[in-house]
Design a protein around this motif. Structure first.
Motif, PDB file in Angstrom:
ATOM      1  N   ILE A   4      18.022  70.315  10.740  1.00  0.00           N
ATOM      2  CA  ILE A   4      18.070  71.707  10.244  1.00  0.00           C
ATOM      3  C   ILE A   4      17.124  72.545  11.093  1.00  0.00           C
ATOM      4  O   ILE A   4      15.954  72.183  11.261  1.00  0.00           O
ATOM      5  CB  ILE A   4      17.599  71.774   8.774  1.00  0.00           C
ATOM      6  CG1 ILE A   4      18.467  70.883   7.883  1.00  0.00           C
ATOM      7  CG2 ILE A   4      17.591  73.206   8.268  1.00  0.00           C
ATOM      8  CD1 ILE A   4      17.854  70.667   6.505  1.00  0.00           C
ATOM      9  N   ASP A  27      24.195  70.547   1.583  1.00  0.00           N
ATOM     10  CA  ASP A  27      24.076  71.992   1.429  1.00  0.00           C
ATOM     11  C   ASP A  27      22.620  72.323   1.721  1.00  0.00           C
ATOM     12  O   ASP A  27      21.721  71.739   1.110  1.00  0.00           O
ATOM     13  CB  ASP A  27      24.392  72.423  -0.019  1.00  0.00           C
ATOM     14  CG  ASP A  27      25.885  72.433  -0.257  1.00  0.00           C
ATOM     15  OD1 ASP A  27      26.622  72.682   0.707  1.00  0.00           O
ATOM     16  OD2 ASP A  27      26.305  72.182  -1.398  1.00  0.00           O
ATOM     17  N   VAL A  28      22.404  73.232   2.645  1.00  0.00           N
ATOM     18  CA  VAL A  28      21.032  73.625   2.977  1.00  0.00           C
ATOM     19  C   VAL A  28      20.869  75.091   2.595  1.00  0.00           C
ATOM     20  O   VAL A  28      21.577  75.953   3.107  1.00  0.00           O
ATOM     21  CB  VAL A  28      20.752  73.420   4.480  1.00  0.00           C
ATOM     22  CG1 VAL A  28      19.322  73.847   4.807  1.00  0.00           C
ATOM     23  CG2 VAL A  28      20.980  71.975   4.872  1.00  0.00           C
ATOM     24  N   LYS A  29      19.955  75.327   1.683  1.00  0.00           N
ATOM     25  CA  LYS A  29      19.676  76.712   1.283  1.00  0.00           C
ATOM     26  C   LYS A  29      18.337  77.102   1.894  1.00  0.00           C
ATOM     27  O   LYS A  29      17.359  76.361   1.764  1.00  0.00           O
ATOM     28  CB  LYS A  29      19.593  76.833  -0.241  1.00  0.00           C
ATOM     29  CG  LYS A  29      20.898  76.534  -0.963  1.00  0.00           C
ATOM     30  CD  LYS A  29      20.733  76.789  -2.459  1.00  0.00           C
ATOM     31  CE  LYS A  29      22.019  76.495  -3.204  1.00  0.00           C
ATOM     32  NZ  LYS A  29      22.218  75.055  -3.435  1.00  0.00           N
ATOM     33  N   GLN A  30      18.318  78.260   2.523  1.00  0.00           N
ATOM     34  CA  GLN A  30      17.053  78.756   3.065  1.00  0.00           C
ATOM     35  C   GLN A  30      16.764  80.126   2.464  1.00  0.00           C
ATOM     36  O   GLN A  30      17.679  80.946   2.330  1.00  0.00           O
ATOM     37  CB  GLN A  30      17.123  78.865   4.589  1.00  0.00           C
ATOM     38  CG  GLN A  30      17.254  77.513   5.276  1.00  0.00           C
ATOM     39  CD  GLN A  30      16.737  77.541   6.700  1.00  0.00           C
ATOM     40  OE1 GLN A  30      15.713  78.167   7.005  1.00  0.00           O
ATOM     41  NE2 GLN A  30      17.423  76.847   7.589  1.00  0.00           N
TER      42      GLN A  30
END
Lengths: 280, 304
Positions: free
Chosen positions: B265, B294-297
């Motif tokens: 990431i 799922d990558v939430k930033q």
């Protein structure tokens, strides 16, 4: 910002990469009439865990139910959970157990068809490692950045995982319906401008024209054309020829050896080279 | 007694009585005496129906459970589920309805029950976010905090906490969520705390969160489960669940799902006092590979 990162699913034989398919639906069977009360608890917990997406827990609870009362329908449900987790060999075993315990099952033909389908599935290999920024090659083809999930035909294949400062190689066998995890971690830093790899079962290193070669391996070679033999003189029918790039560049050279025309004869070889560029 | 209750009671009475059709052989044809267990279960069942009709649901539940414990029967567990549903014990009701279907796979009302199960499983729960009292040095300063639940921003600094009546009037926030386990992160300009809280269908759960008085850094990283770990360096310990100081600019986070490598990431860390928050989760089944992530930033702004 929400970014979805899909695990790379590179499919062999040059098929395009695909995102994981949606989970197949559950096909559960109810317990038989007269199912003992002590087995109902774990059976119901299995269903609840399955519906909540905790398939490993579901599998364990069904097994708990089977410890109390070994039932064909429970084995079927275990197989169904294993099928959805893509644990193909376990699923085959569980479907077979179902048929063994329910020889007259009305869905026998359907289950036998399902077993045959699973048995015919190509094997799967996950190729990954520890170090970042690695690229994965299989049988001389660049499949993409590590990790790679690969469906390949039966037989032996050659995998290479290359980082900006290292290289790892593994020859691996794929069998239908099998899943393998090839962890190609790099044991030591091995910089160099050439990676030599191939489909040969044997390996070796040799010195020729003042240069040290290694197959498989990564080495620093003088830039320019190279023509050497393959581990030992006259082993290959033609020279192993490639061009080494500048020291700050990298080329991947894959030697595909065929069967000799006669026993003990030289190996016909095809050499392909690919310039390696790491993603930023 | 309603028609359904009567039918259930009759069905139960017959089932529990242990009577069998007369056989065609020439042995004695006596009716079996209802065994002591069937008799006791039948009595408990009748008393449960009476308590249910009188509106005493707790007693009815206990008596139905007693009847079921003595002699399990689908009708009894159906009624247990029904009472649990009316007592708002939705998680228990789910299990009881599933038990009913497991005991009676060919139930006429299977479709109805499946519809009830579907509706119950979607009942949201409530997480009551609370912190320690002011006497605790690790109490969270809500007014300065971002609150994130599974990576979703739920509260911004300046949100006023409310007394949570169900939890002794402690000040905090009530958040409705689908049933499940949630990672809650609290990030203030000077610290970070996190915890995992579980809430059942239609249930309530206190989610007590604290944070050390000071935790520095412009990066906060967390993940939905222990199987997902995030590292800066493959040879170092995971940084999941922590806040750490790194230079502003682009960094690469290495992710592993159990023993499997996942795609890295990229994060851009802000200069100044802002914080970059990264949350990694997966909803995929337990495949033998790195699952889809799922990558939430979130950029948490603290700079005035």
């Amino acid at each position: 910002m929400v970014a979805a990162i899909a695990a790379i699913a590179a499919v062999a034989e040059a098929a395009p990469s695909t995102a994981p398919a949606p989970a197949p639906p559950a096909r559960r069977k109810p317990p038989p009439e007269g199912f003992p009360a002590e087995a109902i608890g774990p059976f119901v917990e299995a269903i609840l865990a399955d519906k909540a997406g905790n398939l490993k827990v579901a599998e364990r609870r069904y097994e708990d139910a089977n410890k109390v009362s070994d039932q064909a329908s429970t084995h079927y449900n275990i197989a169904d959970v294993q099928r959805r987790m893509e644990h193909w060999l376990e699923a085959i075993k569980s479907y077979r157990k179902y048929l063994e315990l329910a020889p007259g099952a009305p869905d026998r033909a359907e289950v036998e068809r399902l077993i045959a389908q699973i048995e015919a599935r190509p094997g799967t290999a996950v190729i990954d490692g520890e170090e970042p920024d690695a690229l994965v090659f299989v049988d001389g083809k660049l499949l993409g950045p590590s990790p790679v999930v690969l469906q390949v035909s039966d037989g032996y294949h050659a995998a290479d995982r290359i980082t900006p400062t290292g290289h790892a190689h593994r020859r691996f066998e794929v069998k239908p319906a099998h899943s393998d995890h090839l962890k190609l971690s790099i044991s030591r830093e091995e910089p160099g401008n050439v990676v030599l790899s191939g489909n040969l079962a044997s390996s070796g290193s040799w010195r020729d024209n003042g240069n040290q070669y290694k197959l498989p391996g990564r080495m620093a070679l003088p830039p320019g054309p190279h023509a050497t033999y393959l581990v030992t003189p006259r082993r290959a029918c033609t020279p192993l020829a490639f061009t080494a790039p500048q020291p700050d560049e990298l080329v991947y050279v894959f030697v595909e050896a065929g069967a000799p025309a006669r026993p003990g004869g030289c190996l016909p070889i095809k050499v392909q080279q690919t310039k390696v560029r790491f993603p930023p | 007694m309603s028609a359904r209750e009567l039918a259930l009671a009759l069905a139960l009475a017959c089932a529990l009585a242990g009577t069998h059709p007369a056989s065609a052989d020439d042995t004695a044809k006596r009716k079996a005496t209802p065994d002591k267990f069937a008799k006791a279960a039948g009595e408990a069942f009748r008393d449960a129906v009476a308590a249910d009709k009188a509106g005493d649901l707790r007693t009815a539940l206990g008596l139905y459970q007693k009847a079921y414990g003595i002699s399990p029967h689908p009708s009894t567990v159906y009624n247990i589920a029904d009472v649990q549903r009316r007592l708002l014990l939705y998680a228990d009701a789910l299990k009881s309805y599933e038990t009913y279907l497991a005991l009676l796979p060919s139930a006429d009302d299977r479709k109805d029950i499946e519809a009830i199960l579907d509706a119950l499983s979607k009942m949201p729960g409530t997480l009551h976010l609370v912190t320690a009292g002011a006497s605790d040095p690790n109490a969270v300063d809500w007014k300065a905090a971002y609150v994130l639940v599974d990576g979703e921003l739920k509260l911004r600094p300046g949100s006023a906490p409310q007394p949570q009546k169900e939890y002794g009037g402690q000040s905090g926030f009530a958040i409705q969520v689908p049933a499940g386990a949630y990672v809650v992160d609290v990030v203030t300009p000077i610290t970070h705390g996190h915890t995992t809280c579980k809430v059942e269908v239609g249930g309530r759960a206190a989610c007590r969160i604290t944070a050390k008085p000071r935790v520095d850094g412009r990066l906060v990283v967390n993940a939905s489960e222990r199987d997902l770990s995030v590292r800066l360096d493959p040879k170092r310990s995971p940084i999941t669940g922590s806040r750490l100081e790194l230079p502003a600019g682009r960094h690469k986070l290495l992710v592993r799902d159990r023993s499997y490598e996942c795609p890295a990431i990229a994060v851009d860390l802000p200069p100044g006092g802002d914080v970059q928050y990264v949350f990694v989760s997966t909803s995929e089944l337990e495949f033998d590979r790195c699952r889809s992530l799922d990558v939430k930033q979130q950029r948490l702004r603290f700079t005035p």
